[in-house]
Design a protein around this motif. Structure first.
Motif, PDB file in Angstrom:
ATOM      1  N   ASP A 476       0.770  -1.074   0.032  1.00 46.16           N
ATOM      2  CA  ASP A 476      -0.105   0.076   0.000  1.00 46.16           C
ATOM      3  C   ASP A 476       0.921   1.376   0.000  1.00 46.16           C
ATOM      4  O   ASP A 476       0.525   2.090   0.672  1.00 46.16           O
ATOM      5  CB  ASP A 476      -0.944  -0.072   1.349  1.00 46.16           C
ATOM      6  CG  ASP A 476      -0.117   0.036   2.546  1.00 46.16           C
ATOM      7  OD1 ASP A 476       1.152  -0.228   2.378  1.00 46.16           O
ATOM      8  OD2 ASP A 476      -0.935   0.065   3.533  1.00 46.16           O
ATOM      9  N   TYR A 477       1.910   1.510  -0.829  1.00 43.11           N
ATOM     10  CA  TYR A 477       2.604   2.570  -1.105  1.00 43.11           C
ATOM     11  C   TYR A 477       3.074   2.923   0.316  1.00 43.11           C
ATOM     12  O   TYR A 477       3.001   4.313   0.814  1.00 43.11           O
ATOM     13  CB  TYR A 477       1.957   3.656  -1.517  1.00 43.11           C
ATOM     14  CG  TYR A 477       1.754   3.531  -3.079  1.00 43.11           C
ATOM     15  CD1 TYR A 477       2.625   3.855  -3.823  1.00 43.11           C
ATOM     16  CD2 TYR A 477       0.493   2.984  -3.448  1.00 43.11           C
ATOM     17  CE1 TYR A 477       2.575   4.009  -5.144  1.00 43.11           C
ATOM     18  CE2 TYR A 477       0.228   2.818  -4.909  1.00 43.11           C
ATOM     19  CZ  TYR A 477       1.420   3.385  -5.887  1.00 43.11           C
ATOM     20  OH  TYR A 477       1.332   3.267  -7.251  1.00 43.11           O
ATOM     21  N   ASP A 478       3.757   2.113   1.270  1.00 40.27           N
ATOM     22  CA  ASP A 478       4.375   2.218   2.638  1.00 40.27           C
ATOM     23  C   ASP A 478       3.430   2.959   3.527  1.00 40.27           C
ATOM     24  O   ASP A 478       3.679   4.009   4.071  1.00 40.27           O
ATOM     25  CB  ASP A 478       5.849   3.162   2.168  1.00 40.27           C
ATOM     26  CG  ASP A 478       6.824   2.373   1.239  1.00 40.27           C
ATOM     27  OD1 ASP A 478       6.917   1.360   1.583  1.00 40.27           O
ATOM     28  OD2 ASP A 478       7.319   3.293   0.850  1.00 40.27           O
ATOM     29  N   GLY A 479       1.994   2.582   3.414  1.00 38.76           N
ATOM     30  CA  GLY A 479       1.150   2.921   4.448  1.00 38.76           C
ATOM     31  C   GLY A 479       0.412   4.131   3.838  1.00 38.76           C
ATOM     32  O   GLY A 479      -0.376   4.606   4.770  1.00 38.76           O
ATOM     33  N   THR A 480       0.828   4.894   2.890  1.00 39.98           N
ATOM     34  CA  THR A 480       0.147   5.914   2.424  1.00 39.98           C
ATOM     35  C   THR A 480      -0.994   5.560   1.437  1.00 39.98           C
ATOM     36  O   THR A 480      -1.682   6.784   1.065  1.00 39.98           O
ATOM     37  CB  THR A 480       1.247   6.771   1.769  1.00 39.98           C
ATOM     38  OG1 THR A 480       1.780   6.323   0.551  1.00 39.98           O
ATOM     39  CG2 THR A 480       2.232   7.268   2.462  1.00 39.98           C
ATOM     40  N   GLY A 481      -1.096   4.558   0.834  1.00 37.78           N
ATOM     41  CA  GLY A 481      -2.359   4.393  -0.187  1.00 37.78           C
ATOM     42  C   GLY A 481      -3.092   3.330   0.373  1.00 37.78           C
ATOM     43  O   GLY A 481      -3.219   2.951   1.539  1.00 37.78           O
ATOM     44  N   ILE A 482      -4.030   2.733  -0.653  1.00 42.78           N
ATOM     45  CA  ILE A 482      -5.093   1.799  -0.325  1.00 42.78           C
ATOM     46  C   ILE A 482      -4.841   0.585  -1.354  1.00 42.78           C
ATOM     47  O   ILE A 482      -4.623   0.726  -2.535  1.00 42.78           O
ATOM     48  CB  ILE A 482      -6.339   2.564  -0.644  1.00 42.78           C
ATOM     49  CG1 ILE A 482      -6.811   3.603   0.379  1.00 42.78           C
ATOM     50  CG2 ILE A 482      -7.263   1.297  -0.483  1.00 42.78           C
ATOM     51  CD1 ILE A 482      -8.096   4.178  -0.136  1.00 42.78           C
ATOM     52  N   LEU A 483      -4.832  -0.708  -0.723  1.00 43.30           N
ATOM     53  CA  LEU A 483      -4.606  -1.821  -1.572  1.00 43.30           C
ATOM     54  C   LEU A 483      -5.832  -2.078  -2.837  1.00 43.30           C
ATOM     55  O   LEU A 483      -7.078  -1.518  -2.161  1.00 43.30           O
ATOM     56  CB  LEU A 483      -4.832  -3.210  -0.800  1.00 43.30           C
ATOM     57  CG  LEU A 483      -3.438  -3.252   0.058  1.00 43.30           C
ATOM     58  CD1 LEU A 483      -3.677  -4.682   1.061  1.00 43.30           C
ATOM     59  CD2 LEU A 483      -2.208  -3.436  -0.696  1.00 43.30           C
ATOM     60  N   GLY A 484      -5.432  -2.119  -3.795  1.00 40.36           N
ATOM     61  CA  GLY A 484      -6.456  -2.230  -4.847  1.00 40.36           C
ATOM     62  C   GLY A 484      -6.332  -0.875  -5.683  1.00 40.36           C
ATOM     63  O   GLY A 484      -7.225  -0.820  -6.582  1.00 40.36           O
ATOM     64  N   ASN A 485      -5.786  -0.075  -5.162  1.00 42.70           N
ATOM     65  CA  ASN A 485      -5.916   1.368  -6.085  1.00 42.70           C
ATOM     66  C   ASN A 485      -4.277   1.722  -6.344  1.00 42.70           C
ATOM     67  O   ASN A 485      -3.455   1.963  -5.396  1.00 42.70           O
ATOM     68  CB  ASN A 485      -6.438   2.436  -4.842  1.00 42.70           C
ATOM     69  CG  ASN A 485      -6.910   3.594  -5.611  1.00 42.70           C
ATOM     70  OD1 ASN A 485      -6.172   4.021  -6.894  1.00 42.70           O
ATOM     71  ND2 ASN A 485      -7.560   4.346  -5.060  1.00 42.70           N
TER      72      ASN A 485
END
Length: 702
Positions: A476-485
């Motif tokens: 998830d972009y090192d905790g900054t994003g959302i899985l599946g996006n």
């Protein structure tokens, strides 16, 4: 079931021979069940080492046109109407017919590959709707389904070589229709080497501009597909049975293997030519100018390929016309073949049907009510579904499990399937010929090989490989994003497109969909490799510098994984394909031998009708649902329309997509076991009827 009185003794002998494991019926009466195998296996090995005694007639010297070999019904010389010359009679044999069949079916397979490749181009360039995709992809299946029975029934009653000639001529027209859109219209836009970098834009273009020639190209493609579906049936029904009826018993397996394998050779040839031509077309487009007339140059590989097929098919057209309804000696071979056929449905034995639609339906009803014909038709359908499923899903499996590029995955799949397909069919035909398998042994061979294939497909599921981390999918972009996006704060201002999948491996050992989604703003080539710089989404990992002292954040391509199991996968996959195709010749021969020889074409027509029906109605729906269930990331354009799937869930791909091959191959095992059960029941019933009639006859005499 009734039996003609004059054939009681013959039928008794046939029934006894059918229950045996070979020519030696003494093994049946031994009480020890192991003894027959101790006797049969060494005898089969010895027989396999010997070359077949029966050979095709020597055609080195042309026969006399008025010789006794033309005295039988329908047998005649090689010639076009009154134009008959003795020097050309050397071509009046099954070997030359097989050569022409080989050429025209290779051309047909080439068309299949070219159509698949051009369809993908049209799908990408024209943004096809779901209805347009379905019609363009499966319209040939629907036409084949509708004409198969009519071609088999009426073509089997006439001069089959002339039907083949007509199909070859129409195949040429089909190829020209396929070529017209690529020759007349600009479909493949000029290749532009655009860089997918992070740029702040306010683009809101939905891509709604209409392509002027879009509709006419789609209509021409669908029309050509319909013609293609119609021309394929005479090749695979009438040509196939013509070869079967004119080959000696000990050579039939090899001839059938050749006739059934050439389409795959043509398909592989079409893929190879298309791949090489596509690369050269891109190079021409890059080196050329923007003149509108240049589109024919970078589309040349497509329209020239179709035109080449048209020329080849039209060259075979007059030669097919020269063949008589039956080749010299054909009547004798057909009488020998009749001894191998089983007549479980006595309504077809010595039954003559007319040319009306009612007669056609009655003949089809008799064949459909024959359990053996239906079982082997479903075996053939399961076999074709396995092949289709592997072509569809194995590349996806390689992309997801072993992180291959789509191009490499498709090429490796085609390569291994081609060799496995060819080796399996030729080896299966050789085994059938050398062991002189009885009808029952052919069924046993189908059961054994299909079961082994299922086991090998199951073993593929145990092959695992380390999966790289994928930003936005598995990480998830090192905790900054959302899985599946794929969008995160580090790239949300980049307005990244997702039309083209160009993976990038960051110095943090994470994979990104493209340089844009990694937030990269610059690139250059270093040591022959494309490297990216100033990537806002890549903050961790070891830093390396290039010759100019700039720090490299990522390189083009997928991240390497420590995967040593890829050779094991291909070993299992190749072996499973070989065993899946070992039974092909046995299935084909069993279909032909489950009905009177005069209804061979119709039994093959029933088989192709079932296969095309399932392939055009049930199969697309299965593939669609499995793809939707397994996909993680779709290509969705600015208009919100969903395109192809870029990334699949690895675990779902393994169990759902490979599970399809296992299910189809297991269905082949099931239907072959059902055929063996029906065979044993039919032989037992026939034997009991013969015994009762023999006892009744004795009582009448006494």
């Amino acid at each position: 079931m009734t039996q003609a009185p004059g054939k009681e003794q013959d039928t008794m002998e046939v029934a006894q021979a059918q229950e045996g494991d070979g020519k030696d019926n003494k093994d049946i009466q031994k009480s020890d069940r192991l003894t027959p195998f101790l006797t049969t296996v060494p005898r089969s090995v010895t027989r396999f080492k010997k070359l077949p005694v029966e050979k095709t007639p020597d055609s080195s010297s042309p026969p006399e046109i008025s010789g006794p070999q033309y005295s039988g019904p329908l047998e005649g010389p090689f010639g076009l109407g009154p134009l008959v010359f003795p020097v050309f009679q050397r071509f009046n044999n099954i070997d030359f017919f097989l050569f022409l069949f080989f050429v025209v079916v290779v051309a047909d397979g080439f068309i299949f590959a070219h159509v698949d490749q051009s369809y993908k181009i049209l799908e990408e360039e024209f943004s096809l709707t779901d209805t347009e995709k379905y019609l363009m992809d499966y319209s040939d299946y629907y036409v084949s389904f509708m004409v198969a029975i009519f071609v088999a029934y009426y073509g089997g009653r006439g001069n089959r070589s002339r039907w083949m000639a007509a199909s070859a001529f129409i195949l040429g027209i089909t190829s020209v229709v396929f070529a017209i859109p690529f020759y007349k219209y600009e479909i493949i836009r000029q290749f532009e080497d655009e860089e997918d970098l992070c740029e702040v834009t306010n683009a809101t273009d939905c891509g709604t501009s209409r392509i002027p020639h879009r509709s006419i190209c789609i209509y021409l493609f669908i029309f050509a597909q319909c013609l293609h579906g119609m021309t394929a049936m005479p090749f695979y029904i009438l040509g196939f049975t013509f070869i079967y009826e004119h080959t000696p018993k000990l050579s039939t397996g090899i001839y059938i293997a050749i006739a059934d394998s050439v389409q795959v050779l043509g398909y592989a040839l079409g893929l190879a030519v298309g791949a090489v031509g596509a690369r050269s077309s891109q190079n021409q487009a890059l080196n050329g100018d923007a003149n509108v007339h240049n589109f024919r140059q970078w589309q040349k590989v497509w329209w020239s390929g179709f035109i080449s097929v048209a020329v080849v098919s039209w060259c075979t057209f007059p030669l097919f016309l020269c063949f008589p309804p039956r080749l010299p000696g054909g009547n004798k071979l057909i009488r020998e073949k009749e001894k191998e056929h089983l007549f479980f449905d006595k309504r077809l034995e010595n039954k003559e049907f007319g040319h009306s639609l009612k007669d056609l339906l009655q003949a089809v009803k008799c064949l459909v009510s024959n359990p053996l014909v239906m079982c082997f038709s479903l075996c053939k359908t399961s076999e074709c579904l396995t092949l289709k499923g592997n072509l569809k899903f194995v590349p996806i499996y390689l992309e997801s499990r072993f992180l291959m590029t789509p191009t490499l995955a498709s090429r490796l799949t085609a390569l291994f399937m081609f060799f496995g397909y060819t080796v399996g069919r030729f080896l299966g035909g050789l085994i059938v010929d050398r062991l002189e398998m009885s009808f029952k042994n052919k069924i046993r061979f189908i059961v054994l090989t299909s079961f082994v294939s299922v086991c090998l497909f199951i073993l593929i599921l145990s092959v695992e490989c380390e999966t790289a981390k994928f930003a936005g999918i598995t990480e998830d972009y090192d905790g900054t994003g959302i899985l599946g996006n794929l969008t995160a704060p580090c790239n949300e201002k980049c307005d990244c497109p997702n039309k083209h999948y160009a993976s990038l491996c960051g110095r943090n050992d994470k994979e990104y969909f493209s340089a844009c989604y990694a937030g990269c703003t610059a690139y250059k080539y270093f040591q022959g490799e494309k490297t990216y710089y100033n990537c806002s989404c890549i903050k961790e990992g070891l830093t390396t510098s290039d010759s100019d002292g700039h720090f490299i954040d990522g390189t083009s391509g997928k991240c390497s994984t420590r995967c040593d199991s890829l050779p094991l996968f291909f070993a299992f996959f190749f072996s499973s394909i070989v065993f899946a195709n070992l039974s092909t010749v046995s299935v084909n021969l069993s279909i032909l031998q489950s009905a009177p020889i005069s209804y061979n074409s119709l039994s093959m027509g029933v088989t192709f009708t079932i296969w095309r029906l399932i392939g055009s109605v049930g199969l697309p729906e299965i593939f669609k649902k499995v793809s939707i269930k397994s996909c993680i990331y779709w290509n969705i354009n600015n208009c919100g329309l969903r395109g192809r799937c870029w990334i699949y869930d690895v675990s779902k791909v393994v169990y759902m997509m490979m599970g399809i091959s296992i299910i189809f191959q297991a269905s082949l095992t099931f239907f072959s076991l059902l055929a063996l059960f029906n065979y044993n029941r039919g032989v037992k019933k026939n034997t009991e009827n013969m015994v009762k009639k023999a006892n009744a006859s004795k009582q009448e005499k006494t």
